[in-house]
Design an enzyme around this catalytic site. Structure first.
Site, PDB file in Angstrom:
ATOM      1  N   TRP A 285       0.797  -1.228   0.000  1.00  0.00           N
ATOM      2  CA  TRP A 285       0.000   0.000   0.000  1.00  0.00           C
ATOM      3  C   TRP A 285       0.832   1.282   0.000  1.00  0.00           C
ATOM      4  CZ3 TRP A 285      -4.178   1.231  -2.027  1.00  0.00           C
ATOM      5  CH2 TRP A 285      -4.846   2.408  -1.683  1.00  0.00           C
ATOM      6  N   ASP A 320      -2.478  -5.130  -1.638  1.00  0.00           N
ATOM      7  CA  ASP A 320      -3.520  -4.387  -0.930  1.00  0.00           C
ATOM      8  C   ASP A 320      -4.606  -4.036  -1.942  1.00  0.00           C
ATOM      9  OD1 ASP A 320      -4.667  -1.945   0.754  1.00  0.00           O
ATOM     10  OD2 ASP A 320      -3.340  -3.055   2.095  1.00  0.00           O
ATOM     11  N   ASP A 321      -5.237  -2.916  -1.774  1.00  0.00           N
ATOM     12  CA  ASP A 321      -6.340  -2.457  -2.618  1.00  0.00           C
ATOM     13  C   ASP A 321      -5.864  -2.246  -4.071  1.00  0.00           C
ATOM     14  OD1 ASP A 321      -8.808  -1.452  -3.287  1.00  0.00           O
ATOM     15  OD2 ASP A 321      -8.872   0.040  -1.699  1.00  0.00           O
ATOM     16  N   CYS A 379     -12.014   0.699  -0.165  1.00  0.00           N
ATOM     17  CA  CYS A 379     -11.783   2.101   0.221  1.00  0.00           C
ATOM     18  C   CYS A 379     -11.361   2.949  -0.979  1.00  0.00           C
ATOM     19  CB  CYS A 379     -10.730   2.191   1.313  1.00  0.00           C
ATOM     20  SG  CYS A 379     -11.187   1.318   2.810  1.00  0.00           S
ATOM     21  N   ASP A 407     -11.066  -5.390   4.639  1.00  0.00           N
ATOM     22  CA  ASP A 407     -11.076  -3.975   5.025  1.00  0.00           C
ATOM     23  C   ASP A 407     -12.501  -3.409   4.960  1.00  0.00           C
ATOM     24  OD1 ASP A 407     -10.392  -1.383   5.531  1.00  0.00           O
ATOM     25  OD2 ASP A 407      -9.013  -1.164   3.846  1.00  0.00           O
ATOM     26  N   ASP A 471      -5.333   4.454   9.964  1.00  0.00           N
ATOM     27  CA  ASP A 471      -4.138   4.268   9.135  1.00  0.00           C
ATOM     28  C   ASP A 471      -2.951   5.024   9.719  1.00  0.00           C
ATOM     29  OD1 ASP A 471      -6.045   3.049   7.631  1.00  0.00           O
ATOM     30  OD2 ASP A 471      -5.587   4.099   5.774  1.00  0.00           O
TER      31      ASP A 471
HETATM   32  C1  GAL Z   1      -7.602   1.575   4.380  1.00  0.00           C
HETATM   33  C2  GAL Z   1      -6.688   0.619   5.105  1.00  0.00           C
HETATM   34  C3  GAL Z   1      -5.318   0.759   4.523  1.00  0.00           C
HETATM   35  C4  GAL Z   1      -5.370   0.427   3.036  1.00  0.00           C
HETATM   36  C5  GAL Z   1      -6.424   1.267   2.322  1.00  0.00           C
HETATM   37  C6  GAL Z   1      -6.645   0.807   0.889  1.00  0.00           C
HETATM   38  O1  GAL Z   1      -8.879   1.469   4.895  1.00  0.00           O
HETATM   39  O2  GAL Z   1      -6.700   0.911   6.478  1.00  0.00           O
HETATM   40  O3  GAL Z   1      -4.405  -0.062   5.214  1.00  0.00           O
HETATM   41  O4  GAL Z   1      -5.679  -0.939   2.900  1.00  0.00           O
HETATM   42  O5  GAL Z   1      -7.656   1.215   2.989  1.00  0.00           O
HETATM   43  O6  GAL Z   1      -7.632   1.546   0.234  1.00  0.00           O
END
Ligand code: GAL
Length: 660
Positions: A285, A320-321, A379, A407, A471
C-alpha cells in the site's frame, strides 16, 4: 567632566529605555512572536502571532492578552540563545475557547536539562506564569505536548512571551536532520536459523515453510522427524507438502555451510489455529497504492528473497487495494466489469495472471496475500465482495493466496450509522466461517480500525490479527501514541491472536492519498529503532510497507535484526507490559518462552535522557545477563536497577537472562 556626564546620561537613558528591566546592564528583550516562527513544529495548524492558533483572541481564564503566540500541542521550538539570554517569561495555558477539552504540558529544556515544567494545563483554568532563568544556556527548546489524551483542542497560548537577553539576540532554528547510524552488525558467515519456531497449519491442507536462515551460501538443510507428507529441499530450506495429522510435530532442522552448522527445533502444530506467531511480510500500500501491478508484486517477492528479508523471517508478499476493477478510475486499465457473468471477481488488466503470480511467490518459498472489503466497494473504490463472500474466498484459494486482509471501507452502507457490536462482527464472522471451510490455510486480517473493541472478538470470528486503529501512514508523528494505545489491548495477544497497530513505514514510503513517488520516511532514525522495538515487544504483525526497490542498508538493518525479530516471534505471544517512568519516558517488559525478558527503555522526549528501571518494576529477582539487542552485544550482568542513556525519541532494547 563633560565626558563623564555624557556617560552617566547614556546609562540612564539606556536604563529607562530598557524598562521594565530585570537587572542593571545592557539588557534587551524580544517578544517570542517577533522571532521566526517558521521553525515552530506543531501537531495542527500553523503558529499565529497575537492570536490563538485558530485566530481567536489569546484568552486565558477570562483575561484577554494582546501579545503572544498561539500554537498547538505537539509543539517544538528550538531557540539559539548563544549564552546571552537571561530569562524566559510568559503566561502559558490552553485557550478558553478550547471546548472545555484541551489539556497540555508546557516545558522549557535548556542544554538537555528541564528548566521549567508546567504540569497539566487545562482550558478555562487560566495560565501558569513562566519566569525561567536562562543564564549560560546555549540552546532552549520550548515544548507543548498533549497531556495524555491526544492533541484535540490543545490550543496553546503563550501570552506576553518574551526572552530577556544581553548581547547576541536569540534566534529560532530547525534541528539538522538526524543522521542514520547502523547499530546492528551484518549477519555473520555461520548459519543462523531465524523467524518463527512454531508454525500453525490445518491437517491435510497445502503446507509451505521456507526456513529463514542467514549465513554464507551454499547451505545444506536437513530435518529430523519431518512428518510424512512433507519434504525439505536441502538446498533452499523450503518445506512443502501436505500438513500432517492433528498434533504437535517436533522437527529438528539443521543448516550447514562451509563454516559450520546450526540446529533448531521447529514445532509444526497441526490443528485449528493459524499464525501461531505474528505474521511477517510486506504490503504494497504505502509503496505503490493504486499503481500496483503484477510485475511490482513479483519484483517485491524477488527483493524479499534477495535482500535477506526472507532470511530474517519475512514471508507474506501482500497485495492491498486496487488489484480489481473499479467503476471509475483515472487509469483506464483499472476500469472494467467488476465480475464476469458467473459472478466471479475480475482482476484488472495490471493483474493478467493471478495464479502465475502466487506460483512465482511460492516458488521462492514465500506466501501470497490479497485484499478485499466486505462492502460493495473497497476504500479506493474498487470491487468489494458484498454478496460474493464465499465465491471470492474460494477464488482467492484457487489462485493460491495464503492471507486475506478484509477492510471495512464501504460496509457502513450496509450497517448504517452507529452499528452495534453484532453488526460490526457480522461481515467478519461470515468471512471467518468461509475461510475455516476452505481446503487451504488463509490467515484473516481484520481491518476495521478498532471499531467495537475488535481485539475482544477478532479471534472468535475467525481472525488471526486485527488493526487496532486507523491508518498509521497518515499519522507517522503519532507512532508512540498509537503503540501505547495498542499495548492497552495486551490481554488479547497470544498465539493466533494478534493486535495490529499497522505497517512499518520506513525507507521510502508514499502518500497513498496524494500519490506521487515514495519519499524518505519522516520517521527519524532513532525513532525507527523505537518503532521496530515497540512492534516486536507488542508481538505485532511485522509488515513492511515501503518501497522494496529502494531498500538501503539502514532500513534493512532496522527490519532484519534477527534478535529483535525473535522478540516479536516468541512462541508465548505475549504483548509487553508498559511501565511509565514519567510523562515522556516508559519501559516495556515482555516475558519470553525461555524465561528471559525483553525490555525496551523508550524516550519520547526532545532531549537524550537517563532512564532507570528498578528491578522490582521489571519483575526481576537476582542477577541477569544483559544483551543489547540492536547492537547484538553482551553488555554485562546486573542485579538491578538498570540505567541507560536513551537518545531523544529512541530506545535502548535489551534482553535479560537469569543467571541462577
Ligand atoms: C484503508 C486501510 C489501509 C489500506 C487502504 C486501501 O482502509 O486501512 O491499510 O488498505 O484502505 O484503500
Amino acid at each position: 567632566m563633560f565626558h563623564r556626564m555624557c556617560l552617566v546620561l547614556t546609562v540612564l537613558v539606556c536604563l529607562f529605555a530598557e524598562a521594565p528591566a530585570i537587572s542593571p546592564g545592557a539588557q534587551d528583550s524580544v517578544w517570542l512572536g517577533s522571532l521566526d516562527l517558521t521553525h515552530l513544529r506543531q501537531g495542527w495548524g500553523t503558529p499565529r502571532v497575537d492570536s490563538s492558533v485558530d485566530g481567536k483572541p489569546l484568552r486565558l481564564g477570562g483575561v484577554t492578552y494582546h501579545r503572544g503566540v498561539g500554537t498547538h500541542a505537539r509543539a517544538v521550538l528550538r531557540i539559539a540563545l548563544h549564552e546571552s539570554a537571561l530569562r524566559f517569561r510568559a503566561l502559558a495555558g490552553v485557550n478558553d475557547s478550547s471546548n472545555g477539552a484541551g489539556s497540555v504540558r508546557v516545558r522549557l529544556l535548556g542544554d538537555g536539562r528541564v528548566l521549567f515544567a508546567s504540569g497539566v494545563l487545562r482550558t478555562g483554568r487560566g495560565g501558569v506564569a513562566i519566569d525561567a532563568d536562562l543564564t549560560g544556556i546555549d540552546t532552549l527548546i520550548l515544548t507543548a505536548t498533549d497531556a495524555g489524551d491526544g492533541i484535540d483542542h490543545d490550543h496553546v497560548d503563550l501570552c506576553d512571551a518574551r526572552i530577556v537577553y544581553s548581547g547576541t539576540p536569540p534566534g529560532t532554528f530547525t534541528q539538522a536532520p538526524e543522521q542514520p547510524s547502523i547499530l546492528t552488525p551484518a549477519p555473520g558467515p555461520l548459519p543462523r536459523i531465524n523467524g518463527a519456531r512454531v508454525i500453525g497449519c490445518r491437517p491435510g491442507h497445502p503446507f509451505l515453510h521456507r526456513i529463514p536462515c542467514t549465513g554464507e551460501r551454499p547451505m545444506t538443510f536437513t530435518a529430523r522427524t519431518l512428518p510424512a507428507g512433507l519434504t525439505l529441499d536441502p538446498s533452499t530450506g523450503i518445506i512443502r507438502g501436505t500438513a500432517p495429522a492433528a498434533g504437535t510435530h517436533r522437527v529438528t532442522v539443521t543448516a550447514k555451510n562451509a563454516r559450520g552448522s546450526a540446529s533448531v527445533e521447529l514445532r509444526i502444530v497441526s490443528g485449528a489455529t493459524l499464525a501461531l506467531t505474528p505474521p511477517m511480510g510486506w504490503n504494497h500500500w504505502y509503496a505503490h497504492y493504486n499503481r500496483v501491478t503484477d510485475a511490482l508484486m513479483r519484483e517485491a517477492a524477488d527483493v524479499m528473497h534477495r535482500t535477506g528479508m526472507a532470511d530474517a523471517g519475512y514471508q507474506y508478499v501482500s497485495i492491498d487495494d486496487c488489484w480489481m476493477n473499479a467503476p471509475r478510475h483515472s487509469d483506464p486499465l483499472r476500469v472494467g466489469p467488476l465480475r464476469d457473468p458467473g459472478g466471479n471477481i475480475l482482476p484488472n488488466k495490471h493483474f493478467p495472471d493471478m495464479r502465475g503470480l502466487t506460483e512465482h511467490i511460492h516458488a521462492l518459498g514465500l506466501k501470497a496475500g490479497i485484499y478485499t472489503s466486505p462492502g460493495r466497494l473497497t476504500c479506493a473504490g474498487f470491487a468489494g465482495t458484498l454478496g460474493h463472500e464465499e465465491q471470492d474466498a474460494k477464488q482467492f484459494a484457487a489462485w493460491g493466496f495464503d492471507f486475506l486482509k478484509y477492510d471495512w471501507c464501504s460496509y457502513s452502507e450496509v450497517t448504517g450509522g452507529n452499528p452495534d457490536r453484532a453488526a460490526l462482527r457480522k461481515p467478519y464472522e461470515v468471512m471467518g466461517n468461509v475461510l475455516a471451510g476452505l481446503d487451504r490455510d488463509m490467515v484473516l486480517n481484520l481491518c476495521q480500525y478498532g471499531m467495537g473493541n475488535v481485539w475482544e472478538w477478532g479471534a472468535a470470528v475467525g481472525g488471526q490479527c486485527w488493526r487496532t486503529a486507523g491508518d498509521l501512514g497518515f499519522e507517522l508523528d503519532r507512532i508512540y501514541e498509537v503503540a501505547l494505545q495498542n499495548a492497552d489491548h495486551r490481554a488479547w495477544s497470544g498465539p493466533g491472536s494478534w493486535n495490529d497497530p499497522d505497517y512499518i513505514q520506513i525507507g521510502y514510503v508514499g502518500n497513498a492519498m496524494t500519490g506521487g513517488e515514495p519519499q524518505p520516511t519522516p520517521v527519524p532514525p532513532q525513532m525507527q529503532y523505537a518503532y521496530m522495538s515497540l512492534w516486536s515487544l507488542m508481538a505485532s504483525p511485522l509488515f513492511f510497507s515501503g518501497d522494496m526497490n529502494r531498500l538501503d542498508p539502514f532500513t534493512l538493518n532496522i527490519l532484519c535484526n534477527p534478535e529483535v525479530i525473535e522478540v516479536d516471534q516468541d512462541p508465548l505471544g505475549q504483548s509487553a507490559a508498559v511501565i511509565p517512568l514519567d510523562d515522556e519516558t516508559f519501559v516495556m517488559v515482555k516475558e519470553m518462552e525461555d524465561g528471559s525478558k525483553a525490555v525496551g527503555f523508550f524516550n519520547r522526549d526532545e532531549i537524550d535522557r537517563d532512564l532507570t528501571a528498578p528491578w522490582s518494576a521489571l519483575g526481576l529477582q537476582g542477577r541477569h545477563a544483559i544483551r543489547d539487542l540492536w547492537r547484538q552485544q553482551d553488555i554485562g550482568t546486573s542485579a538491578g536497577p538498570l540505567t541507560y542513556r536513551v537518545p531523544s525519541r529512541g530506545v535502548m532494547f535489551v534482553r535479560l537472562r537469569p543467571l541462577h
